[in-house]
Design an enzyme around this catalytic site. Sequence first.
Site, PDB file in Angstrom:
ATOM      1  N   ARG A 290       0.884  -1.183   0.000  1.00  0.00           N
ATOM      2  CA  ARG A 290       0.000   0.000   0.000  1.00  0.00           C
ATOM      3  C   ARG A 290       0.909   1.216   0.000  1.00  0.00           C
ATOM      4  NH1 ARG A 290      -5.345   1.268   3.501  1.00  0.00           N
ATOM      5  NH2 ARG A 290      -6.117  -0.032   1.799  1.00  0.00           N
TER       6      ARG A 290
ATOM      7  N   HIS B 158      -7.235   0.914  -6.607  1.00  0.00           N
ATOM      8  CA  HIS B 158      -7.474   0.003  -5.481  1.00  0.00           C
ATOM      9  C   HIS B 158      -8.125  -1.275  -6.047  1.00  0.00           C
ATOM     10  CE1 HIS B 158      -7.771  -1.323  -1.485  1.00  0.00           C
ATOM     11  NE2 HIS B 158      -8.623  -0.471  -0.967  1.00  0.00           N
TER      12      HIS B 158
ATOM     13  N   GLN C 299      -9.978  -3.943  -3.782  1.00  0.00           N
ATOM     14  CA  GLN C 299     -11.279  -3.462  -3.333  1.00  0.00           C
ATOM     15  C   GLN C 299     -12.334  -3.711  -4.417  1.00  0.00           C
ATOM     16  OE1 GLN C 299     -12.184  -1.798  -0.253  1.00  0.00           O
ATOM     17  NE2 GLN C 299     -14.154  -2.383  -1.118  1.00  0.00           N
TER      18      GLN C 299
ATOM     19  N   ASP D  31     -17.394   6.913  -1.568  1.00  0.00           N
ATOM     20  CA  ASP D  31     -16.138   6.794  -0.812  1.00  0.00           C
ATOM     21  C   ASP D  31     -15.863   8.151  -0.178  1.00  0.00           C
ATOM     22  OD1 ASP D  31     -13.647   6.017   0.166  1.00  0.00           O
ATOM     23  OD2 ASP D  31     -12.616   6.233  -1.761  1.00  0.00           O
TER      24      ASP D  31
ATOM     25  N   CYS E 173     -16.439   1.486   0.318  1.00  0.00           N
ATOM     26  CA  CYS E 173     -15.240   0.679   0.592  1.00  0.00           C
ATOM     27  C   CYS E 173     -14.839   0.750   2.065  1.00  0.00           C
ATOM     28  CB  CYS E 173     -14.099   1.125  -0.297  1.00  0.00           C
ATOM     29  SG  CYS E 173     -13.694   2.864  -0.066  1.00  0.00           S
TER      30      CYS E 173
ATOM     31  N   ARG F  59     -13.587  -8.632   1.202  1.00  0.00           N
ATOM     32  CA  ARG F  59     -12.172  -8.364   0.931  1.00  0.00           C
ATOM     33  C   ARG F  59     -11.364  -9.639   1.186  1.00  0.00           C
ATOM     34  NH1 ARG F  59     -10.070  -3.282   1.190  1.00  0.00           N
ATOM     35  NH2 ARG F  59      -8.218  -4.354   0.454  1.00  0.00           N
TER      36      ARG F  59
END
Length: 332
Positions: free
Chosen positions: A129, A156, A159, A251, A291, A319
């Site tokens: 990340r 992402h 996700q 988001d 998310c 996830r």
Amino acid sequence: MFRRSMKCAILLYINIATLPARKGSRPVKHFLELANWSSPDLWYLIKLAVHLKMEWQSGGNRPVLANKILGMVFQKPSLRTRVSFEVGMKHLGGDAIMLGPQEIGLGTRESIPDVARVLSGFVQGIMARVFDHAHVLELAQHANVPVINGLSDAYHPCQAMADMLTIYERFDRLQGLKLAYVGDGNNVAASLFEAAAHFGLDFAIATPEGYELPQSARDKAMPLAEKAGINVIMTTHPAQAVEKAHVIYTDTWVSMGQEKEAEERRPIFAPYQVNHDLLQQAHSEAIVLHCLPAHRGEEITNEVADGPHSMIFQQAENRLHAQKAILVHLLA
Ligand code: CP
Ligand code: NVA
């Protein structure tokens, strides 16, 4: 003499033939952006995720990643990504180690290529990340183990795979549905656009002026969308985007690394809140996804986040299942 050298040659041949394949002797597959993957391969990952979820729920997964270690490089905070990757590795018989921002100093204490080469000698996969998307690409370029993008400023992808799994579980299909994203044209939105194109969902996005998807993200997703023949709407009007949508997605208005812009962004994004009124414009069976982490009262109201259309916690759990499929595919 001749017999002795023949014997040596045979022994040498057997030893070499039984050695494991040298690392790096074939191209390593990474999971960095959905645009790099084919639609059938991504479908395969969704089906594998469904299988692994069922297997887990009926007593446990087979230890197909026994003796495999995932190195998890985090330059930003995380709850879901960190826990789901570590738990996923353990479910599959392997393990994971956490390497936080203070520990390895990616690109500061040590160059990214050197970190990639050193880690490749210790672990069988790297999840990273990062802030700058170029950094996860550079890690992958120099690692000879698979690298997974666990979020960068640009994308992402893990996700988006969990999101597709969640939508698939609810509607039993993906093709022909309409996915509407409302809010910032950020990393999550960019991967969702690519996922929608791969899986055949119409994609609508409503963002304030100046906060649209970056041109680079559009340039990657549009050819996929054209190939898939999906409808794409890019607008500044949330109501237009969510009209008859099967999925409403939002988001945070302020992504990690943008904290200094928070005050400036809040009033600009206020008309983009996912609330009861906006939900009324969507399909009557629409689901709401986020998310997480959510900023309740900003991009989403409590009423919607905790309401009957919300699937945000099933989405968060997914996830784990979606990433297990990625791990098995890349590392097993
Ligand atoms: N959705 C997501 O990636 O959550 P974390 O930042 O907590 O990992
Ligand atoms: N867009 C958000 C997603 C967090 C999971 C961020 O980058 O902070």
